[in-house]
Design an enzyme around this catalytic site. Structure first.
Site, mmCIF file in Angstrom:
data_model
loop_
_atom_site.group_PDB
_atom_site.id
_atom_site.type_symbol
_atom_site.label_atom_id
_atom_site.label_comp_id
_atom_site.label_asym_id
_atom_site.label_seq_id
_atom_site.Cartn_x
_atom_site.Cartn_y
_atom_site.Cartn_z
ATOM 1 N N CYS A 133 0.727 -1.144 -0.060
ATOM 2 C CA CYS A 133 -0.084 -0.097 0.052
ATOM 3 C C CYS A 133 0.931 1.364 0.022
ATOM 4 O O CYS A 133 1.462 1.725 0.915
ATOM 5 C CB CYS A 133 -0.812 -0.077 1.359
ATOM 6 S SG CYS A 133 -2.065 1.492 1.476
ATOM 7 N N CYS A 136 -0.324 4.206 2.313
ATOM 8 C CA CYS A 136 -0.236 3.793 3.832
ATOM 9 C C CYS A 136 1.371 3.956 4.137
ATOM 10 O O CYS A 136 1.757 4.597 5.063
ATOM 11 C CB CYS A 136 -0.316 2.240 3.908
ATOM 12 S SG CYS A 136 -2.056 1.883 3.396
ATOM 13 N N ASP A 137 2.221 3.717 3.027
ATOM 14 C CA ASP A 137 3.675 3.616 3.688
ATOM 15 C C ASP A 137 4.724 4.400 2.835
ATOM 16 O O ASP A 137 6.041 4.683 3.136
ATOM 17 C CB ASP A 137 4.012 2.128 3.603
ATOM 18 C CG ASP A 137 3.433 1.137 4.542
ATOM 19 O OD1 ASP A 137 2.985 1.675 5.430
ATOM 20 O OD2 ASP A 137 3.278 0.097 4.076
#
Length: 306
Positions: A133, A136-137
Site C-alpha cells: 500500500c 499507507c507507507d
C-alpha cells in the site's frame, strides 16, 4: 437474540452503498466493518474515474463521504470483525466477539486483499520495507529508492504516487509492455523518477534490519541482478476475503464467489457485492452498483417471507 432485517459485512464502496440504500428503504440494517470504512478505495491516493468528480477525489475522502451518507440515513456501523456466519432456519446467525445477532438477510461485501508473491524475504521484511500500500507507507521512504513489482493499473498508479516521496522508483514487470491503462503508462514513461525494468521477476528481497536490495531474474535469459532499494511495493493481483463463505457457497480458485449479476448466491437471503463477486471488472463504480442491486434483491426476498 437481537434480530435485524439485514446485516452487511464489509464497509467498502459496495457495503456502504448497500447500507445507504437499505437505510433509505427503512430496513433495520447493521453494517460490520473491521477497520476504517472504504476498503481498498480508502487506500488509493487518487480516484480519477469515478463519475461526478471531474478533478478526481482522494480515496480516503470518498470513503468518508460514503460512510457519512449511509449513516445520515440511519445505517448503523459496528466496527468489529465478524467471526462466524451460520445459516439458520430463520436467517443467519452472526457472531462477532462475544456478541451474536440474527439477520434475515445478509450482504457479503468483504472485498479482496493483495496477493503475496511468496518469494524469499517477502514475509520476513513485511513491515520493514515490503509493503502492499503506497498511500499507507510511501511517506516512510522520502528521498529513497523503491521497487514496484507489477505492471497493471494498481502497480503503475502507485509507482507514480511514490515519486512524490522517493528519489527513484523502479517498475519491475515480467513482460515487455505494461498492462495498465494507456494514460497511466504515459504518465509513468514521462516521469523522470521512474525506470522500467522489463522481462524481470522478483527472486528475493534482501536486507538486515530492513530492506536493502532486491534480486531480479530476467525471464528470457535467466540472468540475475541485484538492485539496491530501500523498499519494495508489490502489486500482483488480489484474492478474495471469503473465509466466512467457504462452507456456504461455491468459490473459484482465488476465493471469489460465483454469484449471479443480481448478486444472488443460490443460498436464500445471502447476497454478495463488490470485489468479492467473480466479475470482469473490479472498480469503485462496479462495487457501488452491486451494493444497490443487492439491496433491491434483499427487499424482494424479505417481502417473500411475509
Amino acid at each position: 437474540m437481537e434480530i435485524r432485517d439485514l446485516a452487511i459485512i464489509g464497509g467498502g464502496p459496495a457495503g456502504l452503498t448497500a447500507g445507504l440504500y437499505a437505510a433509505r428503504a427503512a430496513l433495520n440494517t447493521v453494517l460490520f466493518e473491521r477497520g476504517m470504512p472504504g476498503g481498498q478505495a480508502a487506500s488509493t491516493e487518487r480516484i480519477e474515474n469515478y463519475p461526478g468528480f471531474p478533478e478526481g477525489i482522494d480515496g480516503p475522502e470518498l470513503a468518508i463521504k460514503m460512510s457519512e451518507q449511509a449513516q445520515r440515513f440511519g445505517c448503523e456501523i459496528i466496527y468489529s470483525d465478524v467471526d462466524k456466519l451460520e445459516r439458520q432456519e430463520k436467517g443467519f446467525k452472526i457472531t462477532y466477539g462475544e456478541n451474536e445477532l440474527l439477520a434475515k438477510a445478509v450482504i457479503l461485501a468483504t472485498g479482496a486483499k493483495p496477493k503475496f508473491l511468496g518469494v524469499k524475504g517477502e514475509k520476513e521484511f513485511h513491515g520493514r520495507g515490503v509493503s502492499y500500500c503506497a498511500t499507507c507507507d510511501g511517506a516512510f521512504f522520502r528521498d529513497g529508492t523503491l521497487a514496484v513489482i507489477g505492471g497493471g493499473d494498481a502497480a503503475v498508479e502507485e509507482a507514480i504516487f511514490l515519486t512524490k516521496f522517493a528519489a527513484k522508483v523502479y517498475i519491475v514487470h515480467r513482460r515487455g509492455e505494461l498492462r495498465a491503462a494507456k494514460i497511466l503508462q504515459q504518465r509513468a514513461f514521462d516521469n523522470p523518477k521512474i525506470e522500467l525494468v522489463w522481462h524481470s521477476v522478483l527472486e528475493e528481497v534482501k536486507g538486515g534490519q530492513k530492506v536493502e536490495s532486491v534480486l531480479l531474474k530476467d525471464v528470457r535469459t535467466g540472468e540475475k541482478k541485484e538492485i539496491a532499494v530501500d523498499g519494495v511495493f508489490i502489486y500482483v493481483g488480489t484474492e478474495a476475503n471469503s473465509n466466512l463463505l467457504k462452507d456456504l457457497v461455491e468459490l473459484d480458485a482465488n476465493g471469489y464467489v460465483k454469484a449471479q449479476e443480481d448478486t444472488a448466491t443460490g443460498v436464500p437471503g445471502l447476497y454478495v457485492a463488490g470485489d468479492l463477486r467473480k466479475k470482469p471488472l473490479r472498480q469503485v463504480v462496479t462495487a457501488v452498483a452491486d451494493g444497490a442491486v443487492a439491496v433491491a434483491q434483499v427487499e424482494k426476498y424479505l417481502s417473500s417471507l411475509e
